[in-house]
Design a protein around this motif. Structure first.
Motif, short mmCIF file in Angstrom:
data_model
loop_
_atom_site.label_atom_id
_atom_site.label_comp_id
_atom_site.label_asym_id
_atom_site.label_seq_id
_atom_site.Cartn_x
_atom_site.Cartn_y
_atom_site.Cartn_z
N GLU A 70 0.84 -1.21 0.00
CA GLU A 70 0.00 0.00 0.00
C GLU A 70 0.87 1.25 0.00
N GLU A 71 1.94 1.24 0.77
CA GLU A 71 2.82 2.40 0.85
C GLU A 71 3.50 2.69 -0.49
N ILE A 72 4.04 1.66 -1.12
CA ILE A 72 4.76 1.92 -2.37
C ILE A 72 3.83 2.07 -3.57
N SER A 73 2.59 1.60 -3.44
CA SER A 73 1.67 1.69 -4.57
C SER A 73 1.32 3.14 -4.91
N LYS A 74 1.66 4.05 -4.02
CA LYS A 74 1.47 5.47 -4.31
C LYS A 74 2.45 5.94 -5.39
N TYR A 75 3.55 5.19 -5.54
CA TYR A 75 4.63 5.62 -6.41
C TYR A 75 4.87 4.71 -7.62
N SER A 77 3.24 1.48 -10.38
CA SER A 77 2.02 0.94 -10.95
C SER A 77 1.89 -0.55 -10.64
N TYR A 94 -4.41 -7.40 -6.59
CA TYR A 94 -5.07 -6.82 -5.41
C TYR A 94 -5.77 -7.89 -4.57
#
Length: 136
Positions: A70-75, A77, A94
C-alpha cells in the motif's frame, strides 16, 4: 480438561473479570490433576498454542504485505507489475495483496509468487537507483 474449550472461553470472554474467573477455574482444575495428567495437559496446550502461533504468523505476513505494498503503490504501478511480472490483471494482484475471497477462500500468494513479487520490487528498485545516478 478440555484445553481447546478453555482457550476459546478465554478468547470469547467479554471482560477482564470474566477472563479471571476462567483462569481461576483452569488453575483449580489443573492443581487437582496428577503429575502425568499435568504433563499431558501441558503437551496438549503447547501443541494447540503452536498451531495458533503459526496461524497468527500467517495472518501477520499477509497484513505485512498489504501494508508494505500500500505504501509503495502510491509511487509505482501495481497494474504494470501484475501484467509484466505475473501476466495477470491488477484485480488478480489486489485480491492476493488484500486477501479478498475468491471462490469461497481468501486469495493469497503462493511461495513462488511471493518470491516473484519480491524480485519484481528489487528490479524496480535497481532501475530507480540507476536512474537517480544518471540524473545526479
Amino acid at each position: 480438561m478440555d484445553i481447546s474449550k478453555l482457550m476459546r472461553d478465554i478468547h470469547n470472554a467479554s471482560n477482564e473479570a470474566e477472563k479471571q474467573k476462567i483462569e481461576e477455574k483452569i488453575k483449580e482444575e489443573f492443581s487437582s490433576l496428577s503429575e502425568s495428567e499435568k504433563e499431558s495437559v501441558k503437551n496438549e496446550f503447547s501443541k494447540l498454542w503452536g498451531n495458533k502461533l503459526e496461524e497468527t504468523k500467517s495472518v501477520l505476513r499477509k497484513i505485512d504485505i498489504a501494508l508494505e505494498i500500500e505504501e509503495i503503490s502510491k509511487y509505482i504501478s501495481l497494474s504494470k507489475i501484475a501484467k509484466d511480472y505475473f501476466g495477470k490483471s491488477k484485480e488478480w494482484l489486489y485480491q492476493r495483496i488484500k486477501g479478498y475471497n475468491v471462490n469461497g477462500r481468501p486469495a493469497q500468494f503462493t511461495p513462488e509468487e511471493r518470491k516473484r513479487l519480491s524480485s519484481a520490487l528489487e528490479e524496480i528498485s535497481r532501475m530507480a537507483h540507476e536512474t537517480s545516478l544518471k540524473i545526479a
